[in-house]
Design a protein around this motif. Sequence first.
Motif, short mmCIF file in Angstrom:
data_model
loop_
_atom_site.label_atom_id
_atom_site.label_comp_id
_atom_site.label_asym_id
_atom_site.label_seq_id
_atom_site.Cartn_x
_atom_site.Cartn_y
_atom_site.Cartn_z
N GLU A 320 -61.29 -30.39 10.80
CA GLU A 320 -60.73 -29.79 12.02
C GLU A 320 -61.57 -30.14 13.23
O GLU A 320 -61.04 -30.40 14.32
CB GLU A 320 -60.63 -28.26 11.87
CG GLU A 320 -59.68 -27.79 10.79
CD GLU A 320 -60.36 -27.72 9.42
OE1 GLU A 320 -61.55 -28.13 9.34
OE2 GLU A 320 -59.71 -27.31 8.46
N LEU A 321 -62.90 -30.15 13.07
CA LEU A 321 -63.79 -30.51 14.17
C LEU A 321 -63.56 -31.95 14.60
O LEU A 321 -63.49 -32.25 15.80
CB LEU A 321 -65.25 -30.33 13.74
CG LEU A 321 -66.32 -30.80 14.73
CD1 LEU A 321 -66.23 -30.04 16.04
CD2 LEU A 321 -67.71 -30.67 14.12
N LEU A 322 -63.42 -32.86 13.64
CA LEU A 322 -63.19 -34.26 13.97
C LEU A 322 -61.88 -34.43 14.73
O LEU A 322 -61.81 -35.14 15.74
CB LEU A 322 -63.18 -35.10 12.69
CG LEU A 322 -62.94 -36.61 12.87
CD1 LEU A 322 -64.04 -37.23 13.71
CD2 LEU A 322 -62.86 -37.31 11.51
N ASP A 323 -60.82 -33.75 14.26
CA ASP A 323 -59.52 -33.87 14.93
C ASP A 323 -59.59 -33.32 16.35
O ASP A 323 -59.08 -33.93 17.30
CB ASP A 323 -58.45 -33.12 14.14
CG ASP A 323 -58.10 -33.82 12.83
OD1 ASP A 323 -58.41 -35.02 12.72
OD2 ASP A 323 -57.55 -33.17 11.93
N TRP A 324 -60.26 -32.16 16.51
CA TRP A 324 -60.31 -31.54 17.84
C TRP A 324 -61.11 -32.40 18.82
O TRP A 324 -60.70 -32.59 19.96
CB TRP A 324 -60.94 -30.14 17.71
CG TRP A 324 -60.99 -29.43 19.03
CD1 TRP A 324 -59.95 -28.90 19.73
CD2 TRP A 324 -62.17 -29.20 19.81
NE1 TRP A 324 -60.39 -28.34 20.89
CE2 TRP A 324 -61.74 -28.50 20.98
CE3 TRP A 324 -63.52 -29.48 19.63
CZ2 TRP A 324 -62.64 -28.10 21.96
CZ3 TRP A 324 -64.40 -29.09 20.62
CH2 TRP A 324 -63.97 -28.41 21.77
N LEU A 325 -62.24 -32.94 18.38
CA LEU A 325 -63.03 -33.80 19.25
C LEU A 325 -62.26 -35.07 19.62
O LEU A 325 -62.36 -35.55 20.77
CB LEU A 325 -64.35 -34.18 18.57
CG LEU A 325 -65.41 -33.08 18.45
CD1 LEU A 325 -66.58 -33.58 17.60
CD2 LEU A 325 -65.89 -32.63 19.81
N ALA A 326 -61.50 -35.62 18.68
CA ALA A 326 -60.73 -36.82 18.95
C ALA A 326 -59.67 -36.55 20.01
O ALA A 326 -59.47 -37.36 20.93
CB ALA A 326 -60.08 -37.34 17.67
N VAL A 327 -58.99 -35.41 19.90
CA VAL A 327 -57.98 -35.06 20.90
C VAL A 327 -58.62 -34.85 22.26
O VAL A 327 -58.11 -35.31 23.29
CB VAL A 327 -57.20 -33.80 20.45
CG1 VAL A 327 -56.29 -33.31 21.57
CG2 VAL A 327 -56.39 -34.09 19.21
N GLU A 328 -59.77 -34.15 22.29
CA GLU A 328 -60.46 -33.91 23.56
C GLU A 328 -60.94 -35.22 24.19
O GLU A 328 -60.97 -35.35 25.41
CB GLU A 328 -61.66 -32.98 23.34
CG GLU A 328 -61.30 -31.52 23.26
CD GLU A 328 -60.74 -31.01 24.58
OE1 GLU A 328 -61.29 -31.37 25.64
OE2 GLU A 328 -59.74 -30.27 24.57
N PHE A 329 -61.31 -36.17 23.36
CA PHE A 329 -61.78 -37.45 23.88
C PHE A 329 -60.64 -38.24 24.51
O PHE A 329 -60.79 -38.84 25.58
CB PHE A 329 -62.42 -38.26 22.74
CG PHE A 329 -63.02 -39.57 23.17
CD1 PHE A 329 -63.86 -39.65 24.27
CD2 PHE A 329 -62.75 -40.74 22.46
CE1 PHE A 329 -64.43 -40.86 24.66
CE2 PHE A 329 -63.32 -41.95 22.85
CZ PHE A 329 -64.15 -42.01 23.95
N ALA A 330 -59.48 -38.26 23.87
CA ALA A 330 -58.34 -39.03 24.37
C ALA A 330 -57.59 -38.30 25.48
O ALA A 330 -57.14 -38.92 26.44
CB ALA A 330 -57.39 -39.36 23.23
N LYS A 331 -57.45 -36.96 25.34
CA LYS A 331 -56.74 -36.17 26.34
C LYS A 331 -57.50 -34.87 26.59
O LYS A 331 -57.17 -33.82 26.04
CB LYS A 331 -55.31 -35.87 25.86
CG LYS A 331 -54.43 -37.11 25.75
CD LYS A 331 -53.01 -36.75 25.38
CE LYS A 331 -52.11 -37.98 25.38
NZ LYS A 331 -50.70 -37.64 25.06
#
Length: 595
Positions: A320-331
Amino acid sequence: EDGSWLPGGKNPVHDVYEIESTLAPGAFAGILLECLPDARIPNKSLGRYSNGNFVLTRVEAEIRPSKGKPVPVKLTRRVADYSQKGWDISFVNNGNRKNGWAVNGPTRRKPIKAMFLADSPIKVSKDGKLVVRFFHETLNQHNMGRFRLSLTADKGASLDGKPGLSPEISSLLAKAEDALTPAESAKLEKHFKATARNPATQAKSKVAQAKKALDTFKNSMPSTMIMKEKAQPKDAFILNRGEYDQPTDKVGRNLPSVLPPLPEGEPVNRLGLARWLVSGEHPLTARVWVNRMWERLFGFGIVKTSENFGSQAEWPMHPELLDWLAVEFAKPTVLPEVAGKPSKPWDMKGMIKFIMLSKAYRQSSSAPEELYHKDPENRLLARGPRFRLTGELVRDQALAVSGLLIPKIGGPSTRPYMPMGVWSETNRYGNLKNYKADTGEGLYRRSMYTIWKRTAAPPSMLLFDAPNREICTPKRSRTNTPLQALALLNEVTYVEAARALAQRMMKEGGDTPDSRLTRGFRLVAGRTPDQETLAILKAGLERRKKEFEQEPERAKALINQGTSKPDSSIDATELAAYSATASILLNLDRVITKD
């Protein structure tokens, strides 16, 4: 009015004519001297002697720039369209004042021309001047009469009979203008357009110079190979059991159906794929980059196999942390508020700052022993990260704390210190066989600028697990070996850095050993030493100081390692003792370890 000169007054025994003229920027190649008959000259001839003759002994010229010393011009080529028998033009400047160039004044009443040319054109800068001197030193009162001077920048002036001109052109020039036929005028015009200095040739010269400058600039730029898509893509087929000679169904280009499609209007080629990769409509690119940055800051990625995100990759420890950071990085949504300034998609610096300001990253690396046994790799993030710095950062840190690091950005590769003959075997016929280190700031530039051969990496980097670059290495290994300690204690870069750090300790740390050692410890470790550490360092300092006082030559040898020179105002034995202590500081585990 025709630009000629006529000397007047009493005719001296030996005279020198000096003419000064401005010069246009460009080149100077020679002088054309025209001797003209005049009714005011004896015998209506060419010279001032009673019979109308003259004898020219020497001709000198020099260019006077607006700044600097005059530049002499050697007029080594001499030619005339007429010379008196026994008094040839070649006698001018021959070093013998008993002869020169004469023109048979008693019988000669026609214009005579002579050229004095340099071996090669001489560059003329702006605001330059030309000074020409004519010396009459051979016979008494044999001085020139009326004359005219012209200058040329033409290095190809002809010497075959007529000065710079063919016999045909010379004969046409001798005619009156109204006596020339249209064909003869056209021939003259064509000749001088092609050979003489005129606005057209000057413009062509400027164009040629501009093209040459452009070509030089283009050739100095680095080039790289680029790929170009074929107008019609090559057909692709499913191969029966992988056999290339057994194609079955034809297939086209597309993305996996589980992922978002290409944006509307994007081409189905590499360019379209590149735009899709950074579109932010899927998590692939952002997840890979965020995981690698997490590995850089924490030592291990959320997905440990950062080099492999495929079907055989390790499952994320915190998906979940990886997914959330990825979303924050892109958008980014929360990221701008936490980072303290507006953030844009794919803001690498913003994401690094965001992670480093988190409570997880700011934890102390100290933890109860049972926690180390339970989670040795800190995958559960119960403590702060702790791991050894990369080889580049170990070197850069030593140069930075010592004050030797050159912070200049950009430029060509540099050549720091290397062991003698280190690449002789691997580059027996290469351009690094006789490696020579730089002598200036190249020794102290950041490690990212170090010259690096794919099959011959810098040895000190390899000791600290830098990959050799023979293959792509997304993930580095990390080891701790005795060779690393030996490099930090003995390699020239670190010995020189230790001496420079010792000088900082002694100049910036006050007058007592305690304050100086504290200053050095804070520079390298970013913290104040405890009393036990300080006592150990002080005892070692005092012991080494006594040893160097007994062996001063050893002290001088230590502080003179490297290109930079030690401070002559500091006692050599004391500086050596502090240098040895600084070397220990640079080798401490808490200095080369991110803690």
